[in-house]
Enzyme design. Structure first.
Site, PDB file in Angstrom:
ATOM      1  CD  GLU A 110     134.216  55.149  28.119  1.00 27.37           C
ATOM      2  OE1 GLU A 110     133.012  55.124  28.455  1.00 27.37           O
ATOM      3  OE2 GLU A 110     134.890  54.127  27.939  1.00 27.37           O
ATOM      4  CD  GLU A 130     133.643  53.927  33.114  1.00 28.11           C
ATOM      5  OE1 GLU A 130     134.523  54.478  33.821  1.00 28.11           O
ATOM      6  OE2 GLU A 130     133.324  54.350  31.999  1.00 28.11           O
TER       7      GLU A 130
HETATM    8  C1  3H9 Z   1     129.680  54.070  32.171  1.00 26.82           C
HETATM    9  O1  3H9 Z   1     129.634  55.203  31.809  1.00 26.82           O
HETATM   10  C2  3H9 Z   1     130.111  52.917  31.304  1.00 26.82           C
HETATM   11  C3  3H9 Z   1     130.752  53.384  30.016  1.00 26.82           C
HETATM   12  O2  3H9 Z   1     132.100  53.022  30.019  1.00 26.82           O
HETATM   13  C4  3H9 Z   1     130.023  52.844  28.812  1.00 26.82           C
HETATM   14  C5  3H9 Z   1     129.944  51.311  28.780  1.00 26.82           C
HETATM   15  C6  3H9 Z   1     129.286  50.777  27.530  1.00 26.82           C
HETATM   16  N1  3H9 Z   1     123.001  56.969  35.356  1.00 26.82           N
HETATM   17  O3  3H9 Z   1     124.722  60.974  43.126  1.00 26.82           O
HETATM   18  P1  3H9 Z   1     123.589  61.928  43.115  1.00 26.82           P
HETATM   19  C7  3H9 Z   1     121.318  59.764  39.246  1.00 26.82           C
HETATM   20  S1  3H9 Z   1     129.203  53.625  33.724  1.00 26.82           S
HETATM   21  C8  3H9 Z   1     121.766  57.092  35.833  1.00 26.82           C
HETATM   22  O4  3H9 Z   1     122.609  61.880  44.211  1.00 26.82           O
HETATM   23  P2  3H9 Z   1     125.458  64.130  43.230  1.00 26.82           P
HETATM   24  C9  3H9 Z   1     121.307  59.260  40.671  1.00 26.82           C
HETATM   25  O5  3H9 Z   1     120.822  57.951  40.723  1.00 26.82           O
HETATM   26  C10 3H9 Z   1     128.755  55.131  34.513  1.00 26.82           C
HETATM   27  N2  3H9 Z   1     121.474  57.869  36.892  1.00 26.82           N
HETATM   28  O6  3H9 Z   1     124.066  63.444  42.911  1.00 26.82           O
HETATM   29  C11 3H9 Z   1     120.410  60.263  41.344  1.00 26.82           C
HETATM   30  O7  3H9 Z   1     119.068  59.906  41.047  1.00 26.82           O
HETATM   31  P3  3H9 Z   1     117.904  60.192  42.104  1.00 26.82           P
HETATM   32  C12 3H9 Z   1     129.963  55.867  34.995  1.00 26.82           C
HETATM   33  C13 3H9 Z   1     122.486  58.511  37.461  1.00 26.82           C
HETATM   34  O8  3H9 Z   1     125.342  65.523  42.800  1.00 26.82           O
HETATM   35  C14 3H9 Z   1     120.740  61.560  40.611  1.00 26.82           C
HETATM   36  O9  3H9 Z   1     121.359  61.167  39.386  1.00 26.82           O
HETATM   37  N3  3H9 Z   1     129.529  57.028  35.735  1.00 26.82           N
HETATM   38  C15 3H9 Z   1     123.795  58.419  37.013  1.00 26.82           C
HETATM   39  O10 3H9 Z   1     125.867  63.834  44.612  1.00 26.82           O
HETATM   40  C16 3H9 Z   1     121.691  62.439  41.373  1.00 26.82           C
HETATM   41  O11 3H9 Z   1     122.840  61.682  41.729  1.00 26.82           O
HETATM   42  C17 3H9 Z   1     129.437  57.037  37.079  1.00 26.82           C
HETATM   43  O12 3H9 Z   1     129.740  56.063  37.721  1.00 26.82           O
HETATM   44  C18 3H9 Z   1     124.032  57.604  35.879  1.00 26.82           C
HETATM   45  N4  3H9 Z   1     125.271  57.458  35.371  1.00 26.82           N
HETATM   46  O13 3H9 Z   1     126.517  63.380  42.307  1.00 26.82           O
HETATM   47  C19 3H9 Z   1     128.961  58.307  37.697  1.00 26.82           C
HETATM   48  N5  3H9 Z   1     124.591  59.164  37.798  1.00 26.82           N
HETATM   49  O14 3H9 Z   1     117.864  61.664  42.266  1.00 26.82           O
HETATM   50  C20 3H9 Z   1     127.929  58.031  38.739  1.00 26.82           C
HETATM   51  C21 3H9 Z   1     123.785  59.727  38.719  1.00 26.82           C
HETATM   52  O15 3H9 Z   1     116.703  59.571  41.489  1.00 26.82           O
HETATM   53  N6  3H9 Z   1     127.365  59.222  39.309  1.00 26.82           N
HETATM   54  N7  3H9 Z   1     122.512  59.354  38.509  1.00 26.82           N
HETATM   55  O16 3H9 Z   1     118.329  59.497  43.364  1.00 26.82           O
HETATM   56  C22 3H9 Z   1     127.992  59.972  40.230  1.00 26.82           C
HETATM   57  O17 3H9 Z   1     129.131  59.747  40.580  1.00 26.82           O
HETATM   58  C23 3H9 Z   1     127.212  61.073  40.874  1.00 26.82           C
HETATM   59  O18 3H9 Z   1     125.848  60.779  40.709  1.00 26.82           O
HETATM   60  C24 3H9 Z   1     127.459  62.495  40.286  1.00 26.82           C
HETATM   61  C25 3H9 Z   1     126.454  63.488  40.935  1.00 26.82           C
HETATM   62  C26 3H9 Z   1     128.885  62.915  40.640  1.00 26.82           C
HETATM   63  C27 3H9 Z   1     127.257  62.524  38.800  1.00 26.82           C
END
Ligand code: 3H9
Length: 705
Positions: A110, A130
């Site tokens: 975004e 999301e």
């Molecule tokens: C959003 O954006 C809403 C908007 O529209 C605004 C509304 C107002 N936040 O998955 P991994 C942490 S909603 C905080 O193991 P990978 C995760 O917990 C969001 N922490 O690694 C982990 O922590 P830990 C939309 C996050 O390489 C560490 O990062 N976005 C977030 O396999 C490593 O993650 C999503 O839904 C976060 N957003 O994959 C994306 N993301 O090491 C969600 C990750 O302590 N994330 N962490 O366990 C993903 O899909 C995957 O984490 C990503 C990396 C592909 C980024």
């Protein structure tokens, strides 16, 4: 200025770097830091263009999910209002270029769409996932994405949460250029090249063509792939507004819908699921720096469905794997299945033939133990019988090198007993894969009483390498998943004896959100297999306790399920199930002979009896310490047993229903149906004390009041 965001001028280009490890989420401080850097760059006469880039491994993975979880548990809901910041970026009189490596997801994309230009390295990925968290994009995603890629594609991406790779995003018009080589210098050069171009391309100024057919297709997709989920439907409402309302009003509508979605039970559950899936890697008594054994070569015993599937999972991750069986026929059969599975994937365009060839070349079928001495891990995936497993482990013990991990894929048997026949029980562990093992994400990692910490670390690392959810569990009968599934399956059978049909039970479970009904699961897994497992444990059944009657009958009739075309259901040549009047008549006869009075059973009773009995067993597992935390049980259930993630998993679901309500119902069933419904002591205690399973960690560690 915030330390999370920094600004450095590269000649006439201001480079703003977001540095908020691990994934540059838009946590508190980041939006503020960005706003302040943008203002500084705008005011600096030496700056002609602005680049926003991520430090570390990725661009921005979105809003901070942990912050969402905190505000949900504080009963607040709502996310950060990023609109003023993104408007300031889009309004900037100097061009803003977002440079993407890793991923730009959710709020990250975004942000990128509010900028004037988006460039990325070829392996970058973008998307609005999301919906996976039960929320509607809330920072312009539903209004800007359709302006860039069209309404139909935007709707498809948002409903599915699909992540798009950079080359495809470029083709869609979501990116302006691909940068081969280093991103930062490429971005600075791109910014210089475009610095003087006017007018600035502003996404909000583009027109969205309304597209009723595109939206209808996305609604269909939501119905099929996001059954019972509210956020995708709400997102479609916001997308529709993009086509009918001016930008500012569309944005307002999106903001309202996003805020509403964030207060839903589904969002809480899905955010819990996201966090639970990652929490499994944190094992309370395993120091973070425990070094796993190196793992390059593997060997598998048994070329059946499980062995073949595990071999594929290993080969898919580039691990060399020997696979041994006792007869050439069994080996051939196994390899034919592996080859067929790969060929199907090639035919569906999942990967090219050469990838299949590389993977096949990593799998070496054999009839003896030759080369097993080189294996870093041996995974036994033979017949589910203690005698067979003991014999195999005694043999493996003789050939494996000293630091080889000895794993068993048993789904129920005692790891300690298996380990006892080896000279090194500390090297023995359970790696319980789920069928089909190359597809299913769950692996239960079963620790025996002697299992060494490095061995646990190795199995956990293996699960990660295979991109699976590895959950450490204790060595109790059926571990966690099956231990909870057995009473669930038993209760479903009682329900049909008492008056429901298999189809009614499965339909109620489907409506609740289970990916498959329990009888369909039984037919898929094989009634013969289920029956044999029951036999293995027949000696544990207390005399006088009610036992289901039908399984034996179906087994004796050779109705093994899908594999024989008949089981609880009858199957056509396309494996489509239909209720079988013969089975229903047999159930009625069996119930009559046993003196069971048949009655109308409601769907509500079906759900309560099937799900609450599972929860009750989950409470025992927790109290006995066979799972590290309630959320580990949830992760097992939504990643391996088709439990709806939008209900968070069985333990989270129990918390949302209320433990007191569940306990009262279980007590009622206890009175009605007897000992099998005795409430778990932990459930009783927590219910009476007004606690939740989520609070178990604190109680266990003595931190709770
Ligand atoms: C959003 O954006 C809403 C908007 O529209 C605004 C509304 C107002 N936040 O998955 P991994 C942490 S909603 C905080 O193991 P990978 C995760 O917990 C969001 N922490 O690694 C982990 O922590 P830990 C939309 C996050 O390489 C560490 O990062 N976005 C977030 O396999 C490593 O993650 C999503 O839904 C976060 N957003 O994959 C994306 N993301 O090491 C969600 C990750 O302590 N994330 N962490 O366990 C993903 O899909 C995957 O984490 C990503 C990396 C592909 C980024």
């Amino acid at each position: 200025m915030s330390q999370l965001v920094s600004l450095a001028n590269h000649g006439p280009v201001a480079v703003i770097t977001i540095d908020n490890p691990p994934v540059n989420a838009l946590s508190p401080g980041v939006p503020e830091g960005l706003a302040s850097c943008i203002e500084t760059a705008k005011a600096d006469p030496a700056v002609e263009a602005i680049v926003i880039i991520g430090g570390g491994r990725t661009f921005v993975a979105g809003a901070d999910i942990n912050e969402f979880a905190k505000s949900i548990s504080a009963g607040k809901g709502g996310g950060p209002d990023l609109t003023p910041l993104f408007t300031a970026i889009e309004d900037s009189p100097k061009p803003v270029v977002v440079a993407i490596h890793g991923a730009a997801l959710g709020g990250g994309l975004e942000l990128a769409m509010a900028a004037h230009y988006r460039i990325a390295v070829p392996d970058a990925q973008v998307g609005l996932p999301e919906a996976n968290l039960g929320i509607v994009p809330g920072a312009g995603g539903t209004q800007r994405l359709p302006r860039l890629v069209g309404l139909a594609k935007a709707a498809e991406m948002i409903v599915s949460g699909q992540i798009v790779k950079a080359p495809a995003a470029l083709e869609l018009g979501l990116l302006d250029r691909m940068i081969e080589g280093d991103l930062l210098p490429g971005a600075v050069a791109f910014a210089q090249e475009t610095a003087a171009k006017r007018p600035l391309p502003r996404t909000r100024e583009r027109v969205v063509e309304t597209d009723a057919a595109g939206l209808a297709a996305a609604r269909d997709l939501a119905r099929k792939t996001r059954r019972n989920q509210t956020a995708p439907v709400m997102a479609l409402e916001a997308l529709e507004a993009a086509g009918t309302l001016p930008f500012a009003e569309g944005l307002k509508k999106e903001r309202e819908l996003s805020a509403k979605s964030l207060t839903s039970e589904q969002a809480s559950a899905l955010i819990h699921a996201f966090i639970a899936e990652r929490a499994v890697a944190k094992i309370p008594d395993l120091p973070k720096d425990t070094a796993p054994y190196p793992l390059h070569k593997a060997a598998i015993i048994g070329a059946g469905t499980m062995g073949g599937g595990i071999a594929m999972a290993l080969a898919n991750a580039g691990i060399d794997v020997r696979i041994k069986d006792t007869t050439q026929e069994a080996l051939d059969r196994g390899l034919v299945t592996v080859r067929r599975n790969y060929s199907n994937s090639v035919a569906k365009g999942r990967f090219p033939q050469e990838v299949m060839d590389q993977r096949m070349a990593l799998i070496h079928p054999q009839l003896d133990y030759a080369g097993f001495e080189e294996a870093d891990i041996v995974i036994e995936a033979a017949f589910e019988s203690m005698a067979v497993k003991k014999q195999l482990f005694a043999e493996i013990d003789k050939v494996a090198k000293p630091d080889c991990v000895l794993a068993t894929n048993t789904s129920t048997l005692d790891i300690d007993e298996i380990a006892s026949v080896t000279s090194r029980p500390e090297m023995v562990i359970g790696t319980h894969f789920f069928s089909p093992a190359h597809v299913m994400r769950l692996v239960e990692i079963v620790r025996g009483k002697a299992t060494g910490k490095r061995v646990i670390a190795t199995a956990m690392a293996l699960a990660k390498t295979l991109r699976k959810v590895g959950v450490l569990v204790g060595n109790s009968m059926g571990f966690v998943g099956n231990r909870m599934m057995f009473p669930y399956m038993r209760e479903a059978q009682f329900l049909v004896e008492e008056g429901a049909t298999p189809a009614q039970v499965d339909r109620a479970l489907n409506n609740f959100g289970m990916a498959m009904g329990i009888f369909a699961v039984d037919d898929m897994g094989g009634i013969d297999l289920n029956w044999r497992v029951q036999q293995e444990y027949a000696h544990l059944v207390k005399p006088g306790i009610r036992q289901p009657l039908m399984l034996r009958k179906l087994f004796e009739m050779g109705r093994y399920g899908q594999k024989t075309g008949r089981g609880w259901y009858v199957y056509d040549e396309n494996r489509k199930a239909a209720p079988d009047p013969e089975v229903e008549a047999l159930i009625e006869r069996t119930a009559k002979d046993a003196g069971i009075e048949r009655r109308q059973i409601t769907d509500e009773e079906i759900i309560e009896r099937c799900i609450y009995i599972m929860i009750n067993e989950g409470a025992r597992i927790l109290e006995e310490g066979h799972a590290s935390r309630a959320s580990d049980i949830d992760a097992i259930y939504f990643s391996g047993y088709g439990f709806p993630a939008y209900r968070g998993g069985p333990m989270w679901y129990a918390d949302t229903v209320g433990l007191r309500k569940i306990y009262d119902k279980i007590e009622e069933f206890h009175q009605k149906h007897g000992e099998l419904w005795a409430p778990a002591p932990l459930l009783k205690r927590f219910a009476l004390e007004g606690r939740t399973f989520a609070g178990w960690d604190e109680v266990r560690e003595g931190k709770a009041a």
